[in-house]
Scaffold this motif. Sequence first.
Motif, PDB file in Angstrom:
ATOM      1  N   GLY A 236      17.264  22.043  63.347  1.00  0.00           N
ATOM      2  CA  GLY A 236      16.487  22.793  62.359  1.00  0.00           C
ATOM      3  C   GLY A 236      16.587  24.295  62.482  1.00  0.00           C
ATOM      4  O   GLY A 236      15.641  25.005  62.115  1.00  0.00           O
ATOM      5  N   SER A 237      17.723  24.804  62.953  1.00  0.00           N
ATOM      6  CA  SER A 237      17.891  26.254  63.168  1.00  0.00           C
ATOM      7  C   SER A 237      18.257  26.947  61.853  1.00  0.00           C
ATOM      8  O   SER A 237      19.359  27.483  61.691  1.00  0.00           O
ATOM      9  N   LYS A 238      17.339  26.945  60.915  1.00  0.00           N
ATOM     10  CA  LYS A 238      17.608  27.442  59.571  1.00  0.00           C
ATOM     11  C   LYS A 238      18.071  28.891  59.567  1.00  0.00           C
ATOM     12  O   LYS A 238      18.902  29.301  58.737  1.00  0.00           O
ATOM     13  N   GLU A 239      17.569  29.681  60.495  1.00  0.00           N
ATOM     14  CA  GLU A 239      17.895  31.106  60.505  1.00  0.00           C
ATOM     15  C   GLU A 239      19.396  31.358  60.713  1.00  0.00           C
ATOM     16  O   GLU A 239      19.921  32.403  60.306  1.00  0.00           O
ATOM     17  N   LEU A 240      20.083  30.405  61.337  1.00  0.00           N
ATOM     18  CA  LEU A 240      21.517  30.578  61.590  1.00  0.00           C
ATOM     19  C   LEU A 240      22.364  30.305  60.351  1.00  0.00           C
ATOM     20  O   LEU A 240      23.551  30.623  60.326  1.00  0.00           O
ATOM     21  N   PHE A 241      21.761  29.716  59.318  1.00  0.00           N
ATOM     22  CA  PHE A 241      22.525  29.289  58.142  1.00  0.00           C
ATOM     23  C   PHE A 241      22.206  30.121  56.899  1.00  0.00           C
ATOM     24  O   PHE A 241      22.567  29.740  55.791  1.00  0.00           O
ATOM     25  N   GLN A 242      21.544  31.255  57.124  1.00  0.00           N
ATOM     26  CA  GLN A 242      21.222  32.110  55.988  1.00  0.00           C
ATOM     27  C   GLN A 242      22.500  32.605  55.316  1.00  0.00           C
ATOM     28  O   GLN A 242      23.415  33.095  55.976  1.00  0.00           O
ATOM     29  N   GLY A 243      22.543  32.455  53.997  1.00  0.00           N
ATOM     30  CA  GLY A 243      23.705  32.906  53.242  1.00  0.00           C
ATOM     31  C   GLY A 243      24.834  31.905  53.162  1.00  0.00           C
ATOM     32  O   GLY A 243      25.814  32.138  52.436  1.00  0.00           O
ATOM     33  N   LEU A 244      24.723  30.787  53.882  1.00  0.00           N
ATOM     34  CA  LEU A 244      25.759  29.760  53.832  1.00  0.00           C
ATOM     35  C   LEU A 244      25.401  28.709  52.784  1.00  0.00           C
ATOM     36  O   LEU A 244      24.241  28.562  52.395  1.00  0.00           O
ATOM     37  N   TRP A 245      26.376  27.967  52.354  1.00  0.00           N
ATOM     38  CA  TRP A 245      26.173  26.992  51.284  1.00  0.00           C
ATOM     39  C   TRP A 245      25.057  26.013  51.615  1.00  0.00           C
ATOM     40  O   TRP A 245      24.230  25.677  50.771  1.00  0.00           O
ATOM     41  N   ILE A 246      25.011  25.580  52.863  1.00  0.00           N
ATOM     42  CA  ILE A 246      24.088  24.503  53.224  1.00  0.00           C
ATOM     43  C   ILE A 246      22.637  24.967  53.292  1.00  0.00           C
ATOM     44  O   ILE A 246      21.723  24.127  53.322  1.00  0.00           O
TER      45      ILE A 246
ATOM     46  N   ASN B 291      20.665  26.036  51.132  1.00  0.00           N
ATOM     47  CA  ASN B 291      19.852  25.557  50.004  1.00  0.00           C
ATOM     48  C   ASN B 291      20.045  24.072  49.723  1.00  0.00           C
ATOM     49  O   ASN B 291      19.573  23.575  48.689  1.00  0.00           O
ATOM     50  N   HIS B 292      20.709  23.360  50.644  1.00  0.00           N
ATOM     51  CA  HIS B 292      20.960  21.941  50.413  1.00  0.00           C
ATOM     52  C   HIS B 292      20.486  21.038  51.551  1.00  0.00           C
ATOM     53  O   HIS B 292      20.327  19.836  51.358  1.00  0.00           O
TER      54      HIS B 292
END
Length: 506
Positions: free
Chosen positions: A60-70, A72-73
């Motif tokens: 659940g490390s959402k902060e690492l995926f900011q700006g990536l496609w996933i 918002n999915h």
Amino acid sequence: MKYPIGIQDFRKLREGGYVYVDKTMNLYRILEGGSYFFLSRPRRFGKSLLLSIINELYRGSKELFQGLWIENHWDWEGEYRPVIWLRFASFNYKDNELKAAIWEGVEEAAESLGIELDNRELTHPLQQLIQKAYHHFGQKVVLLIDEYDKPIIDYLDEPEKAEANRDTLKWFYSVLKDSDPYLELVFVTGVSAFSKVSIFSDLNNLYNLSLVAPARTLLGITQEELEHYFAQPLKTVDKEEVRRWYNGYSWGGTERVYNPFSILSFFRGGGEYRNFWFETGTPTFLVKEMKKRSYFNLRDTLATQHDLNSFDLRNLQPIPILFQTGYLTIKHYEPADLVYTLDYPNQEVRHSLQEVLLKEYLDYPSENPVPKVLRLREAMRSGHLEEAFQIINSAFSEIPYDHWKGQTEHFYHAVVALIFSLLGTYIRSEVHSSRGRCDALVETADRVYALEFKLDKSAGEALQQIQDKGYLEPYADSPRQKIAVGINFSSAERRIVEWEAVELYF
């Protein structure tokens, strides 16, 4: 721009501001389609980084995926799963028995989850860890296994040790099928094709992603991605030359990708063409095996899917191993015949493998053969054929006499073919083995040479073949000199003893 060369930790990559080619859409669509996956790719292709991304997703490390496609999915509001991540590259099996090294590695994974395992003599380590993690967290477990086959790959030149390690690994993985009620996801990566190693024979729901369309560009960098993410450094280099040197890996014959390690090293090095990937692991065992089996021309090799998955430790075949380890790739797939055409992926791999193979054929001469090839280039450019053949003879002269015993015409042709194939790195030089094609075509700015080699025959016979077969006719409209060269090699003297050249006019 910061290039993440050698960085396998997704958190370190993202927090460190390194460039990341977003593959999360590919990964998401794969994870949506099942629970048990296997992916084989050559070394230095980003397998460990892929598992690190999966690890952070399920944590659940959402902060690492900011700006990536996933971003918002992915279901960031869902319950997150405990992740068991086993990395065989870190297991100390070279100094210990593999089973003991496995126990140490599993105990470290348990400790990272706050779990203590029971006595080693009573239970199976992986089964115990999965079940304890499930009960400890009250959630199904994500199991990531990186380089599952490393204890086998590291001992390909010691079949008994490799087989013993394979049997131990089969014991280790045997509990996965019965652990299904406790598992949310299993993702296994490695180099070798698992189907013939007989490790996962009981796990019939493990989906092999290696050659299927959804995973063909999951690792590696496509041309489109290269031009998008690396637009700035590409402005200072020749894009076509970069493509020739580092692009070309394919697992279906259509989509092609760059090896990330090579292309990132190229950019970080300021655009200097070098053999980055090959230098990190020269295949000494494979090269010796190729010479033993008289392999030298690997271009347009045909193979079935069964061939590509072949992995018999007692009878290792070079072609599938070369494919699985990244020295060959899929050039074309013919579905009607279920046949793959294999070739070198790019200039980096072709040149490097042929160089070490030529050294093996020449029994590792005192001088690297590449300087000879460069001198040969200059001789061909200037039209000094006598000098060119002296250079070739000097290469043969360094082969110890004892190594000539029992050698056939094939050995001689292998050395000549490798020399001229390496020449093709610096000027256009093609070596053909199919019937009706000359032994070598060499193109310079002012001349086109067709060379035909004979063993214990005559240069005149070789010259006549060039004329009869019309090898130079495709160049009739070229303003360059068209020169036919017939060459005769003596097996008794172990050198070129006669040559004839004539300029042809059309």
